[in-house]
Design a protein around this motif. Structure first.
Motif, PDB file in Angstrom:
ATOM      1  N   VAL A 269       0.842  -1.286  -0.103  1.00 48.92           N
ATOM      2  CA  VAL A 269      -0.171   0.207   0.031  1.00 48.92           C
ATOM      3  C   VAL A 269       0.868   1.158   0.016  1.00 48.92           C
ATOM      4  N   PRO A 270       0.724   2.201  -0.949  1.00 48.32           N
ATOM      5  CA  PRO A 270       1.703   3.365  -0.916  1.00 48.32           C
ATOM      6  C   PRO A 270       1.094   4.374  -0.033  1.00 48.32           C
ATOM      7  N   PRO A 271       1.891   5.374   0.235  1.00 46.47           N
ATOM      8  CA  PRO A 271       1.653   6.516   1.042  1.00 46.47           C
ATOM      9  C   PRO A 271       0.225   6.997   0.553  1.00 46.47           C
ATOM     10  N   PRO A 272      -0.388   7.772   1.859  1.00 46.55           N
ATOM     11  CA  PRO A 272      -1.709   8.352   1.765  1.00 46.55           C
ATOM     12  C   PRO A 272      -1.760   9.494   1.340  1.00 46.55           C
ATOM     13  N   PHE A 273      -2.572   9.628   0.245  1.00 44.86           N
ATOM     14  CA  PHE A 273      -2.771  11.024  -0.192  1.00 44.86           C
ATOM     15  C   PHE A 273      -4.285  11.151  -0.029  1.00 44.86           C
ATOM     16  N   ARG A 274      -4.948  11.944   0.992  1.00 46.05           N
ATOM     17  CA  ARG A 274      -6.236  12.257   1.381  1.00 46.05           C
ATOM     18  C   ARG A 274      -7.127  12.686  -0.009  1.00 46.05           C
ATOM     19  N   GLY A 275      -8.031  11.901  -0.165  1.00 42.12           N
ATOM     20  CA  GLY A 275      -9.006  12.188  -1.439  1.00 42.12           C
ATOM     21  C   GLY A 275      -9.959  13.271  -1.156  1.00 42.12           C
ATOM     22  N   THR A 276     -10.772  13.640  -2.031  1.00 46.02           N
ATOM     23  CA  THR A 276     -11.672  14.630  -1.914  1.00 46.02           C
ATOM     24  C   THR A 276     -12.982  14.381  -1.202  1.00 46.02           C
ATOM     25  N   GLN A 277     -13.213  12.961  -1.385  1.00 42.64           N
ATOM     26  CA  GLN A 277     -14.341  12.224  -0.597  1.00 42.64           C
ATOM     27  C   GLN A 277     -14.293  11.313   0.084  1.00 42.64           C
ATOM     28  N   PRO A 278     -15.133  10.881   1.085  1.00 38.62           N
ATOM     29  CA  PRO A 278     -14.939   9.844   1.962  1.00 38.62           C
ATOM     30  C   PRO A 278     -14.689   8.315   1.036  1.00 38.62           C
ATOM     31  N   PRO A 279     -13.781   7.730   1.495  1.00 37.69           N
ATOM     32  CA  PRO A 279     -13.394   6.300   0.371  1.00 37.69           C
ATOM     33  C   PRO A 279     -14.593   5.486   0.420  1.00 37.69           C
ATOM     34  N   LEU A 280     -15.242   5.316   1.623  1.00 36.14           N
ATOM     35  CA  LEU A 280     -16.451   4.212   1.502  1.00 36.14           C
ATOM     36  C   LEU A 280     -17.260   4.579   0.638  1.00 36.14           C
ATOM     37  N   ALA A 281     -17.762   5.791   0.577  1.00 31.35           N
ATOM     38  CA  ALA A 281     -18.819   6.411  -0.309  1.00 31.35           C
ATOM     39  C   ALA A 281     -18.276   6.557  -1.755  1.00 31.35           C
ATOM     40  N   ALA A 282     -16.904   6.562  -1.835  1.00 34.67           N
ATOM     41  CA  ALA A 282     -16.625   6.745  -3.427  1.00 34.67           C
ATOM     42  C   ALA A 282     -16.478   5.223  -4.032  1.00 34.67           C
ATOM     43  N   MET A 283     -16.076   4.293  -3.100  1.00 30.97           N
ATOM     44  CA  MET A 283     -16.293   2.972  -3.590  1.00 30.97           C
ATOM     45  C   MET A 283     -17.592   2.575  -3.723  1.00 30.97           C
ATOM     46  N   GLU A 284     -18.399   2.888  -3.023  1.00 33.11           N
ATOM     47  CA  GLU A 284     -19.867   2.610  -2.863  1.00 33.11           C
ATOM     48  C   GLU A 284     -20.388   2.644  -4.416  1.00 33.11           C
ATOM     49  N   LYS A 285     -20.129   4.200  -4.654  1.00 34.29           N
ATOM     50  CA  LYS A 285     -20.685   4.802  -6.055  1.00 34.29           C
ATOM     51  C   LYS A 285     -20.168   4.093  -7.126  1.00 34.29           C
ATOM     52  N   ARG A 286     -18.448   3.780  -6.987  1.00 34.64           N
ATOM     53  CA  ARG A 286     -17.913   3.484  -8.254  1.00 34.64           C
ATOM     54  C   ARG A 286     -18.423   1.823  -8.637  1.00 34.64           C
ATOM     55  N   PHE A 287     -18.406   1.239  -7.534  1.00 33.96           N
ATOM     56  CA  PHE A 287     -18.630  -0.472  -7.833  1.00 33.96           C
ATOM     57  C   PHE A 287     -19.973  -0.942  -7.559  1.00 33.96           C
TER      58      PHE A 287
ATOM     59  N   ARG B  68     -14.027  -0.206   8.888  1.00 37.24           N
ATOM     60  CA  ARG B  68     -15.254   0.438   9.269  1.00 37.24           C
ATOM     61  C   ARG B  68     -15.087   1.935   9.744  1.00 37.24           C
ATOM     62  N   ASN B  69     -13.923   2.047   9.847  1.00 37.37           N
ATOM     63  CA  ASN B  69     -13.488   3.531  10.140  1.00 37.37           C
ATOM     64  C   ASN B  69     -12.581   4.279   9.024  1.00 37.37           C
ATOM     65  N   LEU B  70     -12.841   3.661   7.859  1.00 38.59           N
ATOM     66  CA  LEU B  70     -12.316   4.531   6.678  1.00 38.59           C
ATOM     67  C   LEU B  70     -12.827   5.899   6.328  1.00 38.59           C
ATOM     68  N   ASP B  71     -14.146   6.070   6.580  1.00 38.26           N
ATOM     69  CA  ASP B  71     -14.735   7.506   6.202  1.00 38.26           C
ATOM     70  C   ASP B  71     -14.538   8.327   7.565  1.00 38.26           C
ATOM     71  N   ARG B  72     -14.487   7.615   8.704  1.00 41.04           N
ATOM     72  CA  ARG B  72     -14.082   8.428  10.073  1.00 41.04           C
ATOM     73  C   ARG B  72     -12.659   9.072   9.752  1.00 41.04           C
ATOM     74  N   ASN B  73     -11.764   8.160   9.353  1.00 45.39           N
ATOM     75  CA  ASN B  73     -10.554   8.331   9.191  1.00 45.39           C
ATOM     76  C   ASN B  73     -10.299   9.650   8.276  1.00 45.39           C
ATOM     77  N   TRP B  74     -11.063   9.663   7.201  1.00 43.85           N
ATOM     78  CA  TRP B  74     -10.953  10.994   6.212  1.00 43.85           C
ATOM     79  C   TRP B  74     -11.471  12.034   6.918  1.00 43.85           C
ATOM     80  N   GLU B  75     -12.559  11.803   7.877  1.00 41.48           N
ATOM     81  CA  GLU B  75     -12.916  13.018   8.659  1.00 41.48           C
ATOM     82  C   GLU B  75     -11.748  13.759   9.548  1.00 41.48           C
ATOM     83  N   LEU B  76     -11.439  12.658  10.270  1.00 34.49           N
ATOM     84  CA  LEU B  76     -10.062  13.080  11.430  1.00 34.49           C
ATOM     85  C   LEU B  76      -9.011  13.561  10.814  1.00 34.49           C
ATOM     86  N   THR B  77      -8.508  13.421   9.299  1.00 38.00           N
ATOM     87  CA  THR B  77      -7.228  13.513   9.059  1.00 38.00           C
ATOM     88  C   THR B  77      -7.398  14.960   8.086  1.00 38.00           C
TER      89      THR B  77
END
Length: 313
Positions: A119-137, A230-239
């Motif tokens: 897993v490469p270094p984290p670069f925070r995206g513009t939207q929560p990851p769970l929501a983004a993957m929910e929409k994409r797939f 289950r904390n992926l979106d929460r992590n996005w908020e916290l960071t």
């Protein structure tokens, strides 16, 4: 056993010298680093691999929100200090890699160097990851499946040994369709294991004894490990405060060319840009031919050589 941040962490350790903390991923344990202890200790380092919170013999807090990236980084920093050190090298694989990268991002003062596998270094995206993957797939990405309370827990916990045997074989570089650009999509009705072959023979890099050790570490189930997802979106908020920040510690990235994670949407482009995104990237990302997801287990000699060079440079 080490007391850290109100919980107890089980660790394995070997050697003496500068501290190197090895962080495992999912679904693994400290044992995934079995091939690294000797070579790194022989190179003059004190090597410590914990069962991270929710795994193995370490504590498993009941609350889902006790597994945020801030808790996980806090465990690493607390462990370093509990071991009597002020600074350490931090190395992570799979989920352990984001923990290692975030430790370097949030606490560069305690990180001598950071290495990530798969897993490469984290670069925070513009939207929560769970929501983004929910929409994409359309909700079929494995993160979203894991996010459903109790569902994957029950599927994986029914027969932990079979679960682990399937997972480790499915994501191995030896798998027939490895590296074919597949995405880890799950039929929400059938579950994930139903689509995975149950191999008659384990991959060459995995023994029945290794599988015994790993199975025992999940004797209490998979919920603690799944709570990380289950904390992926929460992590996005916290960071949010670190949006746009980069890892400034000296860094190394290693991945296999048959690993499905570096093929996630947008990740190949990210890997190509790492030399410009990481100001202290020690060398170009190291791609291991024929290697699947379980990097340090599938290619221990190459990983050990790279880590020793990086740690002693």
């Amino acid at each position: 056993m080490v007391d850290v941040n109100g919980i107890r962490l089980h660790i394995a350790e070997q050697g003496s010298g500068p501290l190197v903390v090895l962080l495992h991923g999912f679904p693994e344990s400290w044992h995934s680093w079995r091939h690294q202890f000797g070579p790194l200790a022989d190179a003059g380092f004190r090597v410590v691999a914990p069962d991270q919170r929710g795994y193995g013999r370490s504590d498993r807090p009941a609350a889902v929100d006790a597994y945020t990236i801030l808790h996980l980084v806090g465990d690493v920093v607390g462990l370093i200090h509990a071991l009597g050190e002020e600074k350490a090298y931090v190395v992570g694989h799979d989920w352990g890699a984001p923990v290692a990268w975030h430790t370097a991002l949030l606490r560069p003062d305690v990180v001598l160097g950071v290495a990530g596998l798969s897993v490469p270094p984290p670069f925070r995206g513009t939207q929560p990851p769970l929501a983004a993957m929910e929409k994409r797939f359309d909700g079929r990405f494995y993160w979203n499946y894991f996010d459903r309370p109790g569902v994957a827990d029950a599927e994986f916990g029914k027969d932990p040994r079979t679960t682990l045997r399937k997972f480790l074989s499915w994501a191995s570089g030896d798998a027939p369709d490895a590296g074919a650009g597949r995405q880890p999509l799950v039929d929400p009705e059938r579950g994930w294991l139903a689509t995975m072959a149950d191999p008659e023979v384990l991959p060459d890099w995995l023994t029945e004894e290794d599988l015994d050790v790993l199975t025992e570490s999940f004797a209490q189930g998979f919920t603690g490990a799944l709570n990380w997802y289950r904390n992926l979106d929460r992590n996005w908020e916290l960071t949010a405060a670190w949006h746009g920040a980069v890892v400034t510690s000296r860094a190394l990235y290693i991945y296999g060319d048959r690993d499905l994670v570096p093929a996630f949407p947008g990740t190949p482009e990210l890997i190509a840009r790492l030399p410009t995104l990481l100001p202290n990237l020690w060398r170009a990302p190291l791609e291991l031919p024929g290697c699947g997801h379980w990097t340090q287990q599938e290619r221990p000699d190459e990983v050990n050589e790279a880590l020793v060079e990086f740690l002693t440079a």
